[in-house]
Motif scaffolding. Structure first.
Motif, mmCIF file in Angstrom:
data_model
loop_
_atom_site.group_PDB
_atom_site.id
_atom_site.type_symbol
_atom_site.label_atom_id
_atom_site.label_comp_id
_atom_site.label_asym_id
_atom_site.label_seq_id
_atom_site.Cartn_x
_atom_site.Cartn_y
_atom_site.Cartn_z
ATOM 1 N N GLY A 189 164.161 53.546 40.667
ATOM 2 C CA GLY A 189 163.419 53.524 39.421
ATOM 3 C C GLY A 189 162.559 54.768 39.220
ATOM 4 N N VAL A 190 161.781 54.770 38.132
ATOM 5 C CA VAL A 190 160.966 55.934 37.781
ATOM 6 C C VAL A 190 159.912 56.216 38.849
ATOM 7 N N HIS A 191 159.297 55.162 39.403
ATOM 8 C CA HIS A 191 158.295 55.378 40.450
ATOM 9 C C HIS A 191 158.920 56.082 41.650
ATOM 10 N N GLY A 192 160.137 55.676 42.017
ATOM 11 C CA GLY A 192 160.832 56.330 43.121
ATOM 12 C C GLY A 192 161.164 57.776 42.799
ATOM 13 N N LEU A 193 161.564 58.028 41.547
ATOM 14 C CA LEU A 193 161.857 59.397 41.122
ATOM 15 C C LEU A 193 160.629 60.282 41.279
ATOM 16 N N ALA B 215 152.184 53.342 30.761
ATOM 17 C CA ALA B 215 153.463 52.628 30.834
ATOM 18 C C ALA B 215 154.477 53.239 29.868
ATOM 19 N N ALA B 216 153.999 53.653 28.689
ATOM 20 C CA ALA B 216 154.889 54.276 27.710
ATOM 21 C C ALA B 216 155.435 55.602 28.227
ATOM 22 N N ASP B 217 154.620 56.359 28.959
ATOM 23 C CA ASP B 217 155.083 57.632 29.518
ATOM 24 C C ASP B 217 156.168 57.426 30.564
ATOM 25 N N LEU B 218 156.005 56.400 31.383
ATOM 26 C CA LEU B 218 157.001 56.120 32.421
ATOM 27 C C LEU B 218 158.361 55.789 31.814
ATOM 28 N N ALA B 219 158.344 55.237 30.617
ATOM 29 C CA ALA B 219 159.598 54.920 29.930
ATOM 30 C C ALA B 219 160.194 56.156 29.264
ATOM 31 N N ARG B 220 159.427 57.254 29.241
ATOM 32 C CA ARG B 220 159.889 58.473 28.561
ATOM 33 C C ARG B 220 159.957 59.673 29.503
ATOM 34 N N VAL B 221 160.190 59.412 30.771
ATOM 35 C CA VAL B 221 160.427 60.501 31.726
ATOM 36 C C VAL B 221 161.880 60.921 31.578
ATOM 37 N N HIS B 222 162.089 62.197 31.314
ATOM 38 C CA HIS B 222 163.429 62.705 31.023
ATOM 39 C C HIS B 222 163.739 63.867 31.946
ATOM 40 N N LEU B 223 164.903 63.834 32.582
ATOM 41 C CA LEU B 223 165.339 64.903 33.460
ATOM 42 C C LEU B 223 166.286 65.816 32.682
ATOM 43 N N ALA B 224 165.966 67.106 32.590
ATOM 44 C CA ALA B 224 166.786 68.048 31.825
ATOM 45 C C ALA B 224 168.230 68.012 32.303
ATOM 46 N N ARG B 225 169.159 68.057 31.360
ATOM 47 C CA ARG B 225 170.574 67.903 31.704
ATOM 48 C C ARG B 225 171.191 69.161 32.308
ATOM 49 N N ALA C 194 171.346 65.774 40.647
ATOM 50 C CA ALA C 194 172.142 64.662 41.187
ATOM 51 C C ALA C 194 171.313 63.825 42.153
ATOM 52 N N LEU C 195 170.513 64.497 42.979
ATOM 53 C CA LEU C 195 169.639 63.791 43.921
ATOM 54 C C LEU C 195 168.609 62.953 43.178
ATOM 55 N N ARG C 196 167.960 63.562 42.160
ATOM 56 C CA ARG C 196 166.939 62.832 41.399
ATOM 57 C C ARG C 196 167.562 61.664 40.636
ATOM 58 N N THR C 197 168.741 61.882 40.079
ATOM 59 C CA THR C 197 169.393 60.823 39.311
ATOM 60 C C THR C 197 169.737 59.631 40.199
ATOM 61 N N ARG C 198 170.214 59.933 41.395
ATOM 62 C CA ARG C 198 170.528 58.858 42.345
ATOM 63 C C ARG C 198 169.263 58.098 42.726
ATOM 64 N N VAL D 246 152.758 64.861 44.501
ATOM 65 C CA VAL D 246 152.479 63.576 45.132
ATOM 66 C C VAL D 246 152.192 62.550 44.043
ATOM 67 N N TRP D 247 152.947 61.453 44.066
ATOM 68 C CA TRP D 247 152.812 60.389 43.079
ATOM 69 C C TRP D 247 151.885 59.311 43.621
ATOM 70 N N ARG D 248 150.716 59.189 42.985
ATOM 71 C CA ARG D 248 149.786 58.103 43.277
ATOM 72 C C ARG D 248 149.551 57.394 41.954
ATOM 73 N N PRO D 249 150.353 56.383 41.668
ATOM 74 C CA PRO D 249 150.320 55.752 40.338
ATOM 75 C C PRO D 249 148.906 55.434 39.880
ATOM 76 N N PRO D 250 148.599 55.791 38.609
ATOM 77 C CA PRO D 250 149.501 56.346 37.584
ATOM 78 C C PRO D 250 149.372 57.855 37.413
ATOM 79 N N VAL D 251 149.044 58.584 38.493
ATOM 80 C CA VAL D 251 148.803 60.028 38.384
ATOM 81 C C VAL D 251 149.753 60.797 39.301
ATOM 82 N N LEU D 252 150.382 61.833 38.735
ATOM 83 C CA LEU D 252 151.212 62.744 39.517
ATOM 84 C C LEU D 252 150.363 63.962 39.860
ATOM 85 N N HIS D 253 150.145 64.209 41.149
ATOM 86 C CA HIS D 253 149.317 65.320 41.615
ATOM 87 C C HIS D 253 150.223 66.501 41.951
ATOM 88 N N VAL D 254 150.012 67.595 41.240
ATOM 89 C CA VAL D 254 150.886 68.762 41.359
ATOM 90 C C VAL D 254 150.103 69.942 41.906
#
Length: 350
Positions: free
Chosen positions: A174-178, A8-18, A164-168, A187-195
């Motif tokens: 929310g973060v789950h949608g991002l 949960a703490a990680d989801l609050a700290r997802v940051h998209l580079a500016r 812009a797409l990700r920010t929208r 592929v996002w299968r909470p709480p794991v992102l499969h890359v």
């Protein structure tokens, strides 16, 4: 497959580079240059220009030095080459790179030597040779300036479109949608992102979060840091519109704009294809902030740019007229007559 585990703490700290990361773009651009001669079509024009620039400036050596340390063919390259300070620009990244502790240099270059043969000088770098480290730092500056910086505005446009797409999506879902928006790349299968990844491993963020870096030169596969104890980032490829690959007509239009406005002012105009602050324009184009401000003011006076205050920053963007001039879609029924009071006549070439 790389499995990134979120709390949960990680989801609050997802940051998209500016903005694009100058160090990641420099190393990944060299991967594109080292591709077979034809390479990816979308980079064909840039590849010719970049190779010509390196040859004209005699920078084959610095480019090879960075390619040896971070080869496209290797399954691993050292994390010290992509310092976290790169989020603040190439100079901040180079300073952190130069300060890399000797123990870390040796550890990461020894690991590199285990999967990819290294020349003798790379082992000397791992032993703490400061002269070699200065050469690596200089190589980053020179290669970035020659192959990445000349079209930094174009790089910013492709990554800003993704951002812009990700920010929208973040705003609306929310973060789950991002995290879910990266399909099929991830592929996002909470709480794991499969890359999709060239090796099979698990990465537990442990409350530190992650910085997502949209990358212009990354291709096909996202890239994460190898050391799980470091602040985590994930560079990922963005979509490239067909209009990014410059054609002859676009080149001619660019030259015409440079003749009309002056080369730097034309680059500032192109930079405003995505919203940017004065500081961001200065960093992208490698000019001073006062110079960037002066050029934007000149463009604003002839209704090519618009500025508005957003908190403590002033954000600049193109007006419809500026966008039409940049794209070549100005109406033909209103020709610019030499000596007339055209909207463009006050622009002074620099």
């Amino acid at each position: 497959m790389l499995r990134i585990h979120f709390t949960a703490a990680d989801l609050a700290r997802v940051h998209l580079a500016r903005e694009p990361d100058p160090v990641w773009e420099t190393l990944l651009s060299l991967h594109q240059l080292s591709a077979p001669r034809q390479g990816l079509p979308v980079f064909a024009h840039w590849r010719r220009t970049a190779r010509a620039g390196l040859a004209a400036k005699g920078l084959g050596g610095p480019a090879r030095m960075l390619s040896v340390l971070a080869p496209a063919s290797a399954s691993y390259w050292p994390d010290f080459l992509t310092p976290g300070a790169s989020a603040d620009g190439i100079e901040a990244a180079v300073e952190e790179l130069r300060a890399t502790p000797r123990s870390r240099l040796r550890r990461e270059l020894d690991r590199m030597a285990g999967v990819h043969r290294l020349p003798r000088w790379a082992h000397e770098l791992g032993a703490g040779d400061r002269t070699l480290m200065e050469e690596v730092a200089t190589a980053f500056r020179l290669v970035h300036r020659t192959v990445v910086a000349p079209d930094w505005a174009g790089t910013a446009r492709t990554t800003e479109a993704d951002r812009a797409l990700r920010t929208r999506t973040l705003r609306d879902r929310g973060v789950h949608g991002l995290l879910d928006s990266f399909r099929p790349l991830m592929v996002w299968r909470p709480p794991v992102l499969h890359v999709r990844y060239p090796e099979d491993r698990d990465l537990h963020l442990g409350g530190r979060g992650v910085r997502l870096i949209p990358s212009h030169f990354c291709w096909n596969t996202p890239i994460a840091l190898a050391d799980p104890t470091l602040p985590q980032v994930l560079a990922y490829p963005v979509a490239h519109p067909a209009t990014w690959a410059p054609e002859v007509t676009r080149d001619r239009r660019g030259e015409a704009l440079a003749t009309l406005l002056g080369r730097t002012r034309a680059r500032v105009l192109a930079c405003l294809d995505t919203t940017a602050t004065t500081g961001e324009i200065a960093r992208r184009l490698g000019i001073s902030a006062p110079s960037a401000s002066e050029h934007v003011a000149a463009l604003r006076e002839v209704d090519l740019a618009h500025s508005r205050r957003d908190g403590t920053h002033v954000v600049h963007t193109l007006t419809p007229l500026g966008a039409a001039l940049l794209s070549g879609d100005l109406p033909t029924q209103r020709p610019v007559v030499p000596g007339s009071s055209s909207l463009l006549s006050p622009v002074v070439r620099r």
